[in-house]
Design a protein around this motif. Structure first.
Motif, short mmCIF file in Angstrom:
data_model
loop_
_atom_site.label_atom_id
_atom_site.label_comp_id
_atom_site.label_asym_id
_atom_site.label_seq_id
_atom_site.Cartn_x
_atom_site.Cartn_y
_atom_site.Cartn_z
N ARG A 279 0.84 -1.22 0.00
CA ARG A 279 0.00 0.00 0.00
C ARG A 279 0.86 1.25 0.00
NH1 ARG A 279 -3.11 -1.60 5.21
NH2 ARG A 279 -0.94 -2.09 5.58
N VAL A 280 1.93 1.24 0.79
CA VAL A 280 2.82 2.39 0.87
C VAL A 280 3.52 2.63 -0.47
CG1 VAL A 280 4.90 3.28 2.00
CG2 VAL A 280 3.14 2.16 3.35
N LEU A 281 3.71 1.54 -1.23
CA LEU A 281 4.41 1.63 -2.51
C LEU A 281 3.46 1.84 -3.69
CD1 LEU A 281 6.94 -1.21 -1.80
CD2 LEU A 281 7.36 1.24 -1.76
N GLY A 282 2.19 2.17 -3.40
CA GLY A 282 1.26 2.50 -4.47
C GLY A 282 0.45 1.33 -4.98
N PHE A 283 0.35 0.25 -4.22
CA PHE A 283 -0.44 -0.92 -4.59
C PHE A 283 -1.48 -1.16 -3.49
CE2 PHE A 283 3.53 -1.35 -6.79
CZ PHE A 283 3.19 -1.85 -8.04
N PRO A 284 -2.55 -0.34 -3.44
CA PRO A 284 -3.49 -0.41 -2.32
C PRO A 284 -4.46 -1.59 -2.36
CG PRO A 284 -4.24 1.21 -3.89
CD PRO A 284 -2.89 0.72 -4.38
N ILE A 285 -4.52 -2.30 -3.48
CA ILE A 285 -5.48 -3.40 -3.61
C ILE A 285 -4.72 -4.72 -3.70
CG2 ILE A 285 -7.31 -4.40 -5.06
CD1 ILE A 285 -7.71 -1.41 -6.06
#
Length: 159
Positions: free
Chosen positions: A73-79
């Protein structure tokens, strides 16, 4: 050290591990970046002795790699999604090859039951799911679940 894949013939071998080996494995599961000096202090061995033990555990296949756990999530992959895959007749071998080609798939496991595989993927947007599933649909049926939370996160084996 990079992650190692399973070695053929080693999957069900058992090795005689003593209490110190098990303590070393527990400490490394908690913090793989621990220095050999600190690891030695925790298991009451010298740095050279603990280094030799760690090397032996690596050679025996008990330690298969070292890695950093990152938060997608922190790296831009929230799903995050879990997908179960039921291959069509004679398409079983194709599924892991397809999964290997898709960078968003971070785990793929062969399982028992009606579905033969499940994989975990991390996505930037829900729209990114459709092209991934489309890669499998000519060869398999898929069932997808969106990961809501992880009440029990990755933890060390109870040695």
């Amino acid at each position: 050290m990079a992650n190692r894949t399973s070695r053929p013939g080693r999957a069900y071998e058992t090795k005689p591990f003593d209490a110190i080996d098990l303590r070393i494995l527990t400490e490394l599961q908690l913090n793989a970046r621990i220095s050999l000096a600190e690891l030695g202090r925790r298991v009451t061995l010298s740095s050279p002795a603990v280094a030799e033990r760690v090397q032996r555990l690596e050679d025996a296949g008990a330690i298969t790699g070292y890695h950093a756990t990152v938060d997608p999530r922190v790296l831009g992959f929230p799903i995050s999604v879990l997908v179960r895959v039921r291959p069509a007749l004679r398409e079983l071998s194709r599924i892991p090859k397809i999964a290997e080609e898709i960078p968003e798939i971070v785990e793929c496991h062969r399982i028992t039951g009606d579905d033969c595989f499940y994989f975990v993927a991390h996505l930037r947007a829900i729209a990114d799911l459709e092209p991934i599933l489309d890669r499998f649909t000519p060869y398999a049926r898929t069932t997808t679940s969106i990961l809501q939370s992880s009440p029990v996160s990755r933890r060390p084996l109870p040695l």
